[in-house]
Design a protein around this motif. Structure first.
Motif, short mmCIF file in Angstrom:
data_model
loop_
_atom_site.label_atom_id
_atom_site.label_comp_id
_atom_site.label_asym_id
_atom_site.label_seq_id
_atom_site.Cartn_x
_atom_site.Cartn_y
_atom_site.Cartn_z
N UNK A 18 0.88 -1.17 0.00
CA UNK A 18 0.00 0.00 0.00
C UNK A 18 0.92 1.22 0.00
N UNK A 19 0.64 2.16 -0.91
CA UNK A 19 1.44 3.39 -0.96
C UNK A 19 0.53 4.61 -0.85
N UNK A 20 1.14 5.71 -0.42
CA UNK A 20 0.53 7.02 -0.54
C UNK A 20 1.32 7.71 -1.63
N UNK A 21 0.64 8.13 -2.68
CA UNK A 21 1.33 8.72 -3.82
C UNK A 21 2.12 9.94 -3.41
N UNK A 22 3.23 10.18 -4.09
CA UNK A 22 4.14 11.25 -3.75
C UNK A 22 3.49 12.63 -3.81
N UNK A 23 2.45 12.79 -4.63
CA UNK A 23 1.80 14.09 -4.73
C UNK A 23 0.67 14.27 -3.71
N UNK A 24 0.50 13.28 -2.80
CA UNK A 24 -0.49 13.38 -1.74
C UNK A 24 0.21 13.70 -0.42
N UNK A 25 -0.55 14.16 0.54
CA UNK A 25 -0.01 14.44 1.87
C UNK A 25 0.11 13.12 2.62
N UNK A 56 2.84 2.22 -12.54
CA UNK A 56 3.45 3.51 -12.84
C UNK A 56 3.30 4.52 -11.73
N UNK A 57 2.45 4.25 -10.74
CA UNK A 57 2.26 5.16 -9.61
C UNK A 57 3.53 5.16 -8.76
N UNK A 58 3.90 6.34 -8.27
CA UNK A 58 5.08 6.48 -7.41
C UNK A 58 4.62 7.00 -6.06
N UNK A 59 5.14 6.39 -5.00
CA UNK A 59 4.75 6.86 -3.67
C UNK A 59 5.53 6.19 -2.57
N UNK A 60 5.14 6.53 -1.35
CA UNK A 60 5.79 6.02 -0.15
C UNK A 60 5.02 4.81 0.38
#
Length: 68
Positions: A18-25, A56-60
């Motif tokens: 599970x990630x939180x996308x880089x452009x989200x808080x 393709x999604x990037x996140x933490x």
């Protein structure tokens, strides 16, 4: 979601996370994390390892999804 995010060295290509996308808080609780397979581990980050999913999604990474 609970606990601390995993370390980057614990992640492998093909794992479901599970990630939180880089452009989200990242600290916002109202954002729904994305679930997908790791394509590339970008690197370690204080907010959780940053990865690029096969989609393709990037996140933490917030957590690794295990089979239940």
């Amino acid at each position: 979601m609970s606990g601390n995010p995993p370390d980057a060295n614990e992640l492998r290509q093909g794992m479901t996370v599970r990630i939180v996308q880089s452009d989200q808080n990242v600290k916002s609780e109202d954002k729904e994390p994305l679930v997908g397979e790791v394509g590339t581990v970008v690197g370690e980050d204080p907010e959780g390892p940053e990865v690029e999913l096969k989609s393709g999604a990037v996140g933490h990474v917030r957590e690794v999804v295990t089979d239940e």
